[in-house]
Write a protein that holds these residues in place. Sequence first.
Motif, PDB file in Angstrom:
ATOM      1  N   GLY A  71       0.811  -1.222   0.000  1.00  0.00           N
ATOM      2  CA  GLY A  71       0.000   0.000   0.000  1.00  0.00           C
ATOM      3  C   GLY A  71       0.835   1.258   0.000  1.00  0.00           C
ATOM      4  N   GLU A  72       1.835   1.337  -0.888  1.00  0.00           N
ATOM      5  CA  GLU A  72       2.666   2.524  -0.925  1.00  0.00           C
ATOM      6  C   GLU A  72       1.810   3.761  -1.197  1.00  0.00           C
ATOM      7  N   ALA A  73       2.023   4.772  -0.388  1.00  0.00           N
ATOM      8  CA  ALA A  73       1.221   5.986  -0.517  1.00  0.00           C
ATOM      9  C   ALA A  73       1.527   6.683  -1.835  1.00  0.00           C
ATOM     10  N   PRO A  74       0.505   7.003  -2.627  1.00  0.00           N
ATOM     11  CA  PRO A  74       0.738   7.733  -3.885  1.00  0.00           C
ATOM     12  C   PRO A  74       1.091   9.180  -3.601  1.00  0.00           C
ATOM     13  N   ASP A  75       1.708   9.812  -4.577  1.00  0.00           N
ATOM     14  CA  ASP A  75       2.008  11.232  -4.440  1.00  0.00           C
ATOM     15  C   ASP A  75       0.715  12.028  -4.504  1.00  0.00           C
ATOM     16  N   GLY A  76       0.501  12.889  -3.532  1.00  0.00           N
ATOM     17  CA  GLY A  76      -0.676  13.741  -3.543  1.00  0.00           C
ATOM     18  C   GLY A  76      -1.935  13.001  -3.143  1.00  0.00           C
ATOM     19  N   MET A  77      -3.044  13.571  -3.524  1.00  0.00           N
ATOM     20  CA  MET A  77      -4.362  13.082  -3.124  1.00  0.00           C
ATOM     21  C   MET A  77      -5.024  12.333  -4.264  1.00  0.00           C
ATOM     22  N   VAL A  78      -5.720  11.240  -3.916  1.00  0.00           N
ATOM     23  CA  VAL A  78      -6.435  10.472  -4.937  1.00  0.00           C
ATOM     24  C   VAL A  78      -7.911  10.858  -4.900  1.00  0.00           C
ATOM     25  N   ASP A  79      -8.616  10.501  -5.962  1.00  0.00           N
ATOM     26  CA  ASP A  79     -10.048  10.803  -6.019  1.00  0.00           C
ATOM     27  C   ASP A  79     -10.854   9.847  -5.144  1.00  0.00           C
ATOM     28  N   VAL A  80     -10.526   8.561  -5.200  1.00  0.00           N
ATOM     29  CA  VAL A  80     -11.290   7.538  -4.485  1.00  0.00           C
ATOM     30  C   VAL A  80     -10.323   6.595  -3.777  1.00  0.00           C
ATOM     31  N   LEU A  81     -10.519   6.446  -2.485  1.00  0.00           N
ATOM     32  CA  LEU A  81      -9.788   5.440  -1.726  1.00  0.00           C
ATOM     33  C   LEU A  81     -10.794   4.388  -1.280  1.00  0.00           C
ATOM     34  N   VAL A  82     -10.607   3.166  -1.752  1.00  0.00           N
ATOM     35  CA  VAL A  82     -11.499   2.060  -1.423  1.00  0.00           C
ATOM     36  C   VAL A  82     -10.827   1.225  -0.336  1.00  0.00           C
ATOM     37  N   VAL A  83     -11.479   1.099   0.793  1.00  0.00           N
ATOM     38  CA  VAL A  83     -10.923   0.331   1.908  1.00  0.00           C
ATOM     39  C   VAL A  83     -11.663  -1.003   1.971  1.00  0.00           C
ATOM     40  N   GLY A  84     -10.978  -2.053   1.548  1.00  0.00           N
ATOM     41  CA  GLY A  84     -11.590  -3.380   1.453  1.00  0.00           C
ATOM     42  C   GLY A  84     -11.687  -3.797   0.001  1.00  0.00           C
ATOM     43  N   ALA A  85     -11.225  -5.016  -0.319  1.00  0.00           N
ATOM     44  CA  ALA A  85     -11.192  -5.469  -1.713  1.00  0.00           C
ATOM     45  C   ALA A  85     -11.981  -6.748  -1.903  1.00  0.00           C
ATOM     46  N   GLY A  86     -13.166  -6.819  -1.281  1.00  0.00           N
ATOM     47  CA  GLY A  86     -14.109  -7.876  -1.597  1.00  0.00           C
ATOM     48  C   GLY A  86     -14.851  -7.516  -2.875  1.00  0.00           C
ATOM     49  N   PRO A  87     -15.947  -8.208  -3.192  1.00  0.00           N
ATOM     50  CA  PRO A  87     -16.666  -7.908  -4.437  1.00  0.00           C
ATOM     51  C   PRO A  87     -17.102  -6.448  -4.558  1.00  0.00           C
ATOM     52  N   SER A  88     -17.594  -5.853  -3.479  1.00  0.00           N
ATOM     53  CA  SER A  88     -18.041  -4.460  -3.569  1.00  0.00           C
ATOM     54  C   SER A  88     -16.863  -3.521  -3.756  1.00  0.00           C
ATOM     55  N   GLY A  89     -15.760  -3.752  -3.019  1.00  0.00           N
ATOM     56  CA  GLY A  89     -14.587  -2.902  -3.166  1.00  0.00           C
ATOM     57  C   GLY A  89     -13.925  -3.039  -4.518  1.00  0.00           C
ATOM     58  N   LEU A  90     -13.866  -4.262  -5.041  1.00  0.00           N
ATOM     59  CA  LEU A  90     -13.290  -4.457  -6.374  1.00  0.00           C
ATOM     60  C   LEU A  90     -14.158  -3.817  -7.445  1.00  0.00           C
ATOM     61  N   ALA A  91     -15.484  -3.914  -7.279  1.00  0.00           N
ATOM     62  CA  ALA A  91     -16.370  -3.263  -8.253  1.00  0.00           C
ATOM     63  C   ALA A  91     -16.168  -1.752  -8.238  1.00  0.00           C
ATOM     64  N   ALA A  92     -16.066  -1.160  -7.054  1.00  0.00           N
ATOM     65  CA  ALA A  92     -15.816   0.278  -6.965  1.00  0.00           C
ATOM     66  C   ALA A  92     -14.472   0.630  -7.607  1.00  0.00           C
ATOM     67  N   SER A  93     -13.476  -0.246  -7.455  1.00  0.00           N
ATOM     68  CA  SER A  93     -12.163   0.011  -8.048  1.00  0.00           C
ATOM     69  C   SER A  93     -12.230  -0.042  -9.569  1.00  0.00           C
ATOM     70  N   VAL A  94     -12.943  -1.040 -10.106  1.00  0.00           N
ATOM     71  CA  VAL A  94     -13.066  -1.177 -11.556  1.00  0.00           C
ATOM     72  C   VAL A  94     -13.779   0.036 -12.144  1.00  0.00           C
ATOM     73  N   TYR A  95     -14.929   0.379 -11.577  1.00  0.00           N
ATOM     74  CA  TYR A  95     -15.711   1.475 -12.150  1.00  0.00           C
ATOM     75  C   TYR A  95     -15.060   2.828 -11.908  1.00  0.00           C
ATOM     76  N   GLY A  96     -14.448   3.013 -10.739  1.00  0.00           N
ATOM     77  CA  GLY A  96     -13.778   4.279 -10.479  1.00  0.00           C
ATOM     78  C   GLY A  96     -12.639   4.510 -11.448  1.00  0.00           C
ATOM     79  N   ALA A  97     -11.769   3.506 -11.602  1.00  0.00           N
ATOM     80  CA  ALA A  97     -10.617   3.664 -12.494  1.00  0.00           C
ATOM     81  C   ALA A  97     -11.050   3.773 -13.947  1.00  0.00           C
ATOM     82  N   SER A  98     -12.064   2.992 -14.351  1.00  0.00           N
ATOM     83  CA  SER A  98     -12.484   3.015 -15.750  1.00  0.00           C
ATOM     84  C   SER A  98     -13.127   4.336 -16.122  1.00  0.00           C
TER      85      SER A  98
END
Length: 573
Positions: free
Chosen positions: A230-257
């Motif tokens: 979990g290396e901290a990215p430079d600056g601030m991100v738009d969405v931080l998803v805490v938890g990578a189960g089905p709901s967290g992975l879905a949020a990651s897919v749609y957020g990034a896409s």
Amino acid sequence: MSVPLPVSQAGLAETPDSHGGYPRLSDEQIAALSAHGERRRAEAGEVLFHEGDERYDFYVVLEGRVAILQGGDQIDDETLIAVHGPHRFLGELSLLTGQAAFFSAVALESSELLVVPVERLRDLVTQDTALGDLILRAYLIRRELLIGLGVGFRIVGSHFSPDARRLREFAARNRLPHRWIDVEDDPAAEAMLRSLGIAPKDTPVVIWGREVLRNPTNADLARRIGLKGGEAPDGMVDVLVVGAGPSGLAASVYGASEGLETVAVDAVATGGQAGTSSRIENYLGFPSGISGAELAERATIQAEKFGARIGVPCQAVSLRRDDGHYVVGLDDGQELAARTVVVATGVHYRKLPIGGLEPYEGTSVFYAATLMEAQVCRNDPVVVVGSGNSAGQATVFLSRYAAEVHLVVREEDLAANMSRYLADRIEQAPNVELITHSEVRAVTGNGALEAVVIEDNRTGERRTLPARALFVFIGAEPHTAWLGDQVALDESGYVLTGHEAADAAAENGHWEGLERPPLLLETSLPGVLAVGDVRRGSIKRVASAVGEGSMAVRLVHDHLQTLPHAEPVAAQT
């Protein structure tokens, strides 16, 4: 580098594709790959890559044969995994996920190979869907085969050791091929440790080739394997998803896409509780079902394809508001800053309220039923406790490996809390005994679990069931301790959202300046949303969790537009 090959290896035949994991590429697919790689010769005995290599390329065998080996470069009956001939390709899931190699590859004879750099392969498989699906499906099957064979690193320790149990659970939850060696039961374990200069009292250790990690932390092991932290990215991100189960992975897919800078973190592994399900048969679009592990792997690769960064293991320990954005503290002292936070930390299964379980946890008492746990109890009797879908899926899966499965439930009717299709499967399974209106009262054993004592909750009569393993699925508790008092929770610790969070939002003062109530999945903090099992009122199904994760991204867009100096966001699809 080359290794000497015994003359007997000249006649090694290609391994049949009995599992579907060793397909052949068509001439057209090889031509497409050739545009991104180069051809070269490999002489007999040449090592193409070693077990433990942090990076390796994609190889297609054009002529000749290549052996896949475990535990080094020497070829014998104990080390040989497979032999590949023309039009087959090498590698497994680690090639796409950036993990280290779990085996070695050695040319058995003078061979012609097509070598494609892994970065170009990743681009190509996202553009050519037929080729991408073929390779991904083969790699998923190969990962399952490796796990079944016990290929990969070795965890050596005592089943009485909490650290050994921790390492085994981490490896199992992350679907990492490995072998467990118990110094209490394996007579050869002490001699092996002595050869490495390690005393039994200094275990657990992780052995990979010639490398020995002495009682590594989960993060240390993850780094060696190649799991992304979990290396901290430079600056601030738009969405931080805490938890990578089905709901967290879905949020990651749609957020990034959708063009949002997205980071996801999970304390243990991607997939959450669903990742431990042997087969999910009621998920839309998969009529023959899909394992939780495969769903998690596919979603993780998809999220990273769109640019999401996923850190494992990476545990959130705090949340605070800071000048209009949010800061999540991690267990290693790092802090991640984000404009919005999606809480997707899910739940964990409760433990049985009886004494004497701890010595057996991780070796005989489990809270998941995957291939790794099934290997522990192959051809032995087991007991499953619980009446929900997780218990039902575990029972059906274990019935393929265990001699007999005793399913213990408190209810009279199995279908009261379980999907009908699962209840029907269980009632029809010849080696499953359904025991209703009963509860577990004790476990017995001498070093390893031997029996489970249950009690009929109507008559008080007790019965002893022989059991090599006990699987527990008796309800869940939400992972919300890390939130402290920052967001409103119900009496059971689940996160309040939407109109249920409105009163708390009005009281906490965080809503000042915003002329709107909390959005549907929004908590009592503006811009902090909760999805999946951690949310009060959620439907405990994988499909609904995925739906909430994708819906959260739409609500994130709405919130971002209300922030001062909001910039236009990417078009939503």
